[in-house]
Design a protein around this motif. Sequence first.
Motif, short mmCIF file in Angstrom:
data_model
loop_
_atom_site.label_atom_id
_atom_site.label_comp_id
_atom_site.label_asym_id
_atom_site.label_seq_id
_atom_site.Cartn_x
_atom_site.Cartn_y
_atom_site.Cartn_z
N ASP A 94 -13.60 15.74 -0.38
CA ASP A 94 -14.29 15.66 -1.66
C ASP A 94 -15.11 14.38 -1.71
O ASP A 94 -14.54 13.28 -1.68
N PRO A 95 -16.44 14.48 -1.75
CA PRO A 95 -17.25 13.27 -1.78
C PRO A 95 -16.99 12.46 -3.05
O PRO A 95 -16.86 13.03 -4.13
N CYS A 96 -16.88 11.14 -2.92
CA CYS A 96 -16.75 10.28 -4.11
C CYS A 96 -17.66 9.07 -3.90
O CYS A 96 -17.22 7.93 -3.92
N ALA A 97 -18.92 9.36 -3.67
CA ALA A 97 -19.87 8.34 -3.20
C ALA A 97 -20.76 7.77 -4.30
O ALA A 97 -21.43 6.77 -4.09
N GLY A 98 -20.78 8.40 -5.46
CA GLY A 98 -21.77 7.98 -6.47
C GLY A 98 -23.14 8.49 -6.06
O GLY A 98 -23.25 9.41 -5.26
N GLN A 99 -24.20 7.89 -6.62
CA GLN A 99 -25.55 8.38 -6.32
C GLN A 99 -25.97 7.96 -4.92
O GLN A 99 -25.95 6.79 -4.60
N ILE A 100 -26.39 8.92 -4.10
CA ILE A 100 -26.94 8.55 -2.80
C ILE A 100 -28.43 8.25 -2.98
O ILE A 100 -29.04 8.62 -3.98
N GLU A 101 -29.01 7.59 -1.98
CA GLU A 101 -30.35 7.04 -2.14
C GLU A 101 -31.41 8.11 -2.41
O GLU A 101 -32.28 7.92 -3.25
N SER A 102 -31.34 9.20 -1.66
CA SER A 102 -32.38 10.21 -1.83
C SER A 102 -31.79 11.60 -1.72
O SER A 102 -30.86 11.84 -0.94
N THR A 103 -32.30 12.53 -2.50
CA THR A 103 -31.86 13.92 -2.40
C THR A 103 -33.07 14.85 -2.24
O THR A 103 -32.94 16.06 -2.41
N THR A 104 -34.23 14.25 -1.95
CA THR A 104 -35.43 15.07 -1.73
C THR A 104 -36.20 14.53 -0.53
O THR A 104 -36.10 13.34 -0.20
N SER A 105 -36.93 15.41 0.11
CA SER A 105 -37.95 14.97 1.05
C SER A 105 -39.03 16.05 0.98
O SER A 105 -38.90 16.99 0.19
N ASP A 106 -40.06 15.95 1.77
CA ASP A 106 -41.13 16.95 1.69
C ASP A 106 -40.55 18.36 1.86
O ASP A 106 -39.94 18.66 2.89
N GLY A 107 -40.70 19.19 0.84
CA GLY A 107 -40.25 20.57 0.93
C GLY A 107 -38.75 20.79 0.90
O GLY A 107 -38.28 21.89 1.16
N VAL A 108 -37.98 19.75 0.59
CA VAL A 108 -36.51 19.89 0.61
C VAL A 108 -35.88 19.24 -0.62
O VAL A 108 -36.26 18.14 -1.03
N MET A 109 -34.93 19.96 -1.24
CA MET A 109 -34.10 19.37 -2.31
C MET A 109 -32.64 19.66 -1.99
O MET A 109 -32.32 20.74 -1.49
N LEU A 110 -31.78 18.69 -2.28
CA LEU A 110 -30.34 18.87 -2.06
C LEU A 110 -29.63 19.05 -3.40
O LEU A 110 -29.97 18.39 -4.38
N VAL A 111 -28.62 19.92 -3.41
CA VAL A 111 -27.93 20.28 -4.65
C VAL A 111 -26.41 20.27 -4.44
O VAL A 111 -25.92 20.72 -3.40
N GLY A 112 -25.69 19.76 -5.41
CA GLY A 112 -24.22 19.84 -5.40
C GLY A 112 -23.56 18.91 -4.39
O GLY A 112 -24.01 17.79 -4.19
N ASP A 113 -22.51 19.38 -3.75
CA ASP A 113 -21.79 18.56 -2.77
C ASP A 113 -22.74 18.04 -1.69
O ASP A 113 -22.56 16.93 -1.17
#
Lengths: 393, 59
Positions: A260-279
Amino acid sequence: MSMKCDLVVVGAGPGGSMTAKTAAQAGLKVVLLEKRQEIGDPVRCAEGVGKRALCEMVKPEPEWIAAEVKGAKIYAPDGTSIVMSEDKSGSEVGYVLERKVFDRALAMQAAEAGAKVMVKTRALGLLKKDGVPCGVSAMRVGEPLQIEAPIVIGADGVESKVGRWAGIDTALKLKDMETCAQFLVQDNTIDDEYTEFFLGNSIAPAGYAWAFPKGEKLANVGLGVLGTRSKPGEATRLLKDFVKARYPNGKVLEMVVGGDPCAGQIESTTSDGVMLVGDAARQTDPLTGGGILSAMQAGIMAGEVASKALTAGDVSKAGLKEYEDRWREDIGKHLTRSYEFKEFFVKMTDDDLNQLLGSLKKEDISKMDLRGMLRVLFRLNPKLLWELRHLVV
Amino acid sequence: MIFLLTINRYKCCYCGACVGVCPACALELAETMIEVAADCKECGICTRICPVGALEVKA
């Protein structure tokens, strides 16, 4: 084989399915990939979820609610307990879900909205044109498949690869991951009305143990240990001890493990044409470990932003910035606050924990929310909680 | 000396926690199977996060 669409979503958990549903409702041609044969199985979750926030996003169906609870009980290492009522601590407790049914129901909603769902289909990498992602290469039941799409959503869970393929560093440090084990336990002593949380460094070092009711005399009993405090197999070993001590006659009907990740906000969740969601975006609450709601919320945002970005014709990192801004403004702020609490909480000794929960004995906290309770805790234990003073407002 | 990351497939519950902490991006969860790529540095971080103790770096 190859195909084309507007949006390909990797992973059909709650985050991926909500993204797919939202985007399909906005008129996008969506493909939702799930590497497993069956959506939602095996489960890697304690299945607890806040009632209010869930109901804001989906209409709850009786088939996927295993239990509804009155509140939460928190036990100190010395056994002292405090009780919080559901209506006040509503964001933390409420329903215990049947994820196998729930995940499938959400994927079905995405399908009903028009998304094409493909199971036993695993993403192997990003397709790239001039270095920019333009879809995924995948394997579907052993056969290669190329899916061209201007936007790829990585909703591929704790083991996420989409972000890494896109150059986003999502690797977790041991201090930012809890290693967890859980048994589905049948026992006559199980509390059917409350979720229970057990604190203590001998029970679950820098984590906690839980018992979430799942129907009559049945509960998800599990625990999480911080990675830095773990040894190989530690979570399962400690869980066996805990279950033996707490439910000596308990019968184990199912075994669940996971990180279970407990990292807080990571630096980036997007790049060109990509978005990350959830875990995959490490959007799990670092203090509680809960991640279903934030994944669903982020999924809705990602689906909306994908639709806007395609209409505007800009799917670059800059074009997807609205997703980054929106989730950080909402979920992100909460993660940061929780991360500070977690970083403090993991340093606490059993004596500290006993003192904290013990100090609430004479207080009436039944009508307080979590924030109100923290305020009281701070008033009663200013020295112990001094580091957290900026968080108590 | 050759070190090697080994996976006990009979213990592994394919949860993917090891993949999430691998700093070399050398692990992959292919449905029910953990695959190790040649990039593995045998750092052993994954062995510590494994809830069931299925991973081991052997000398």
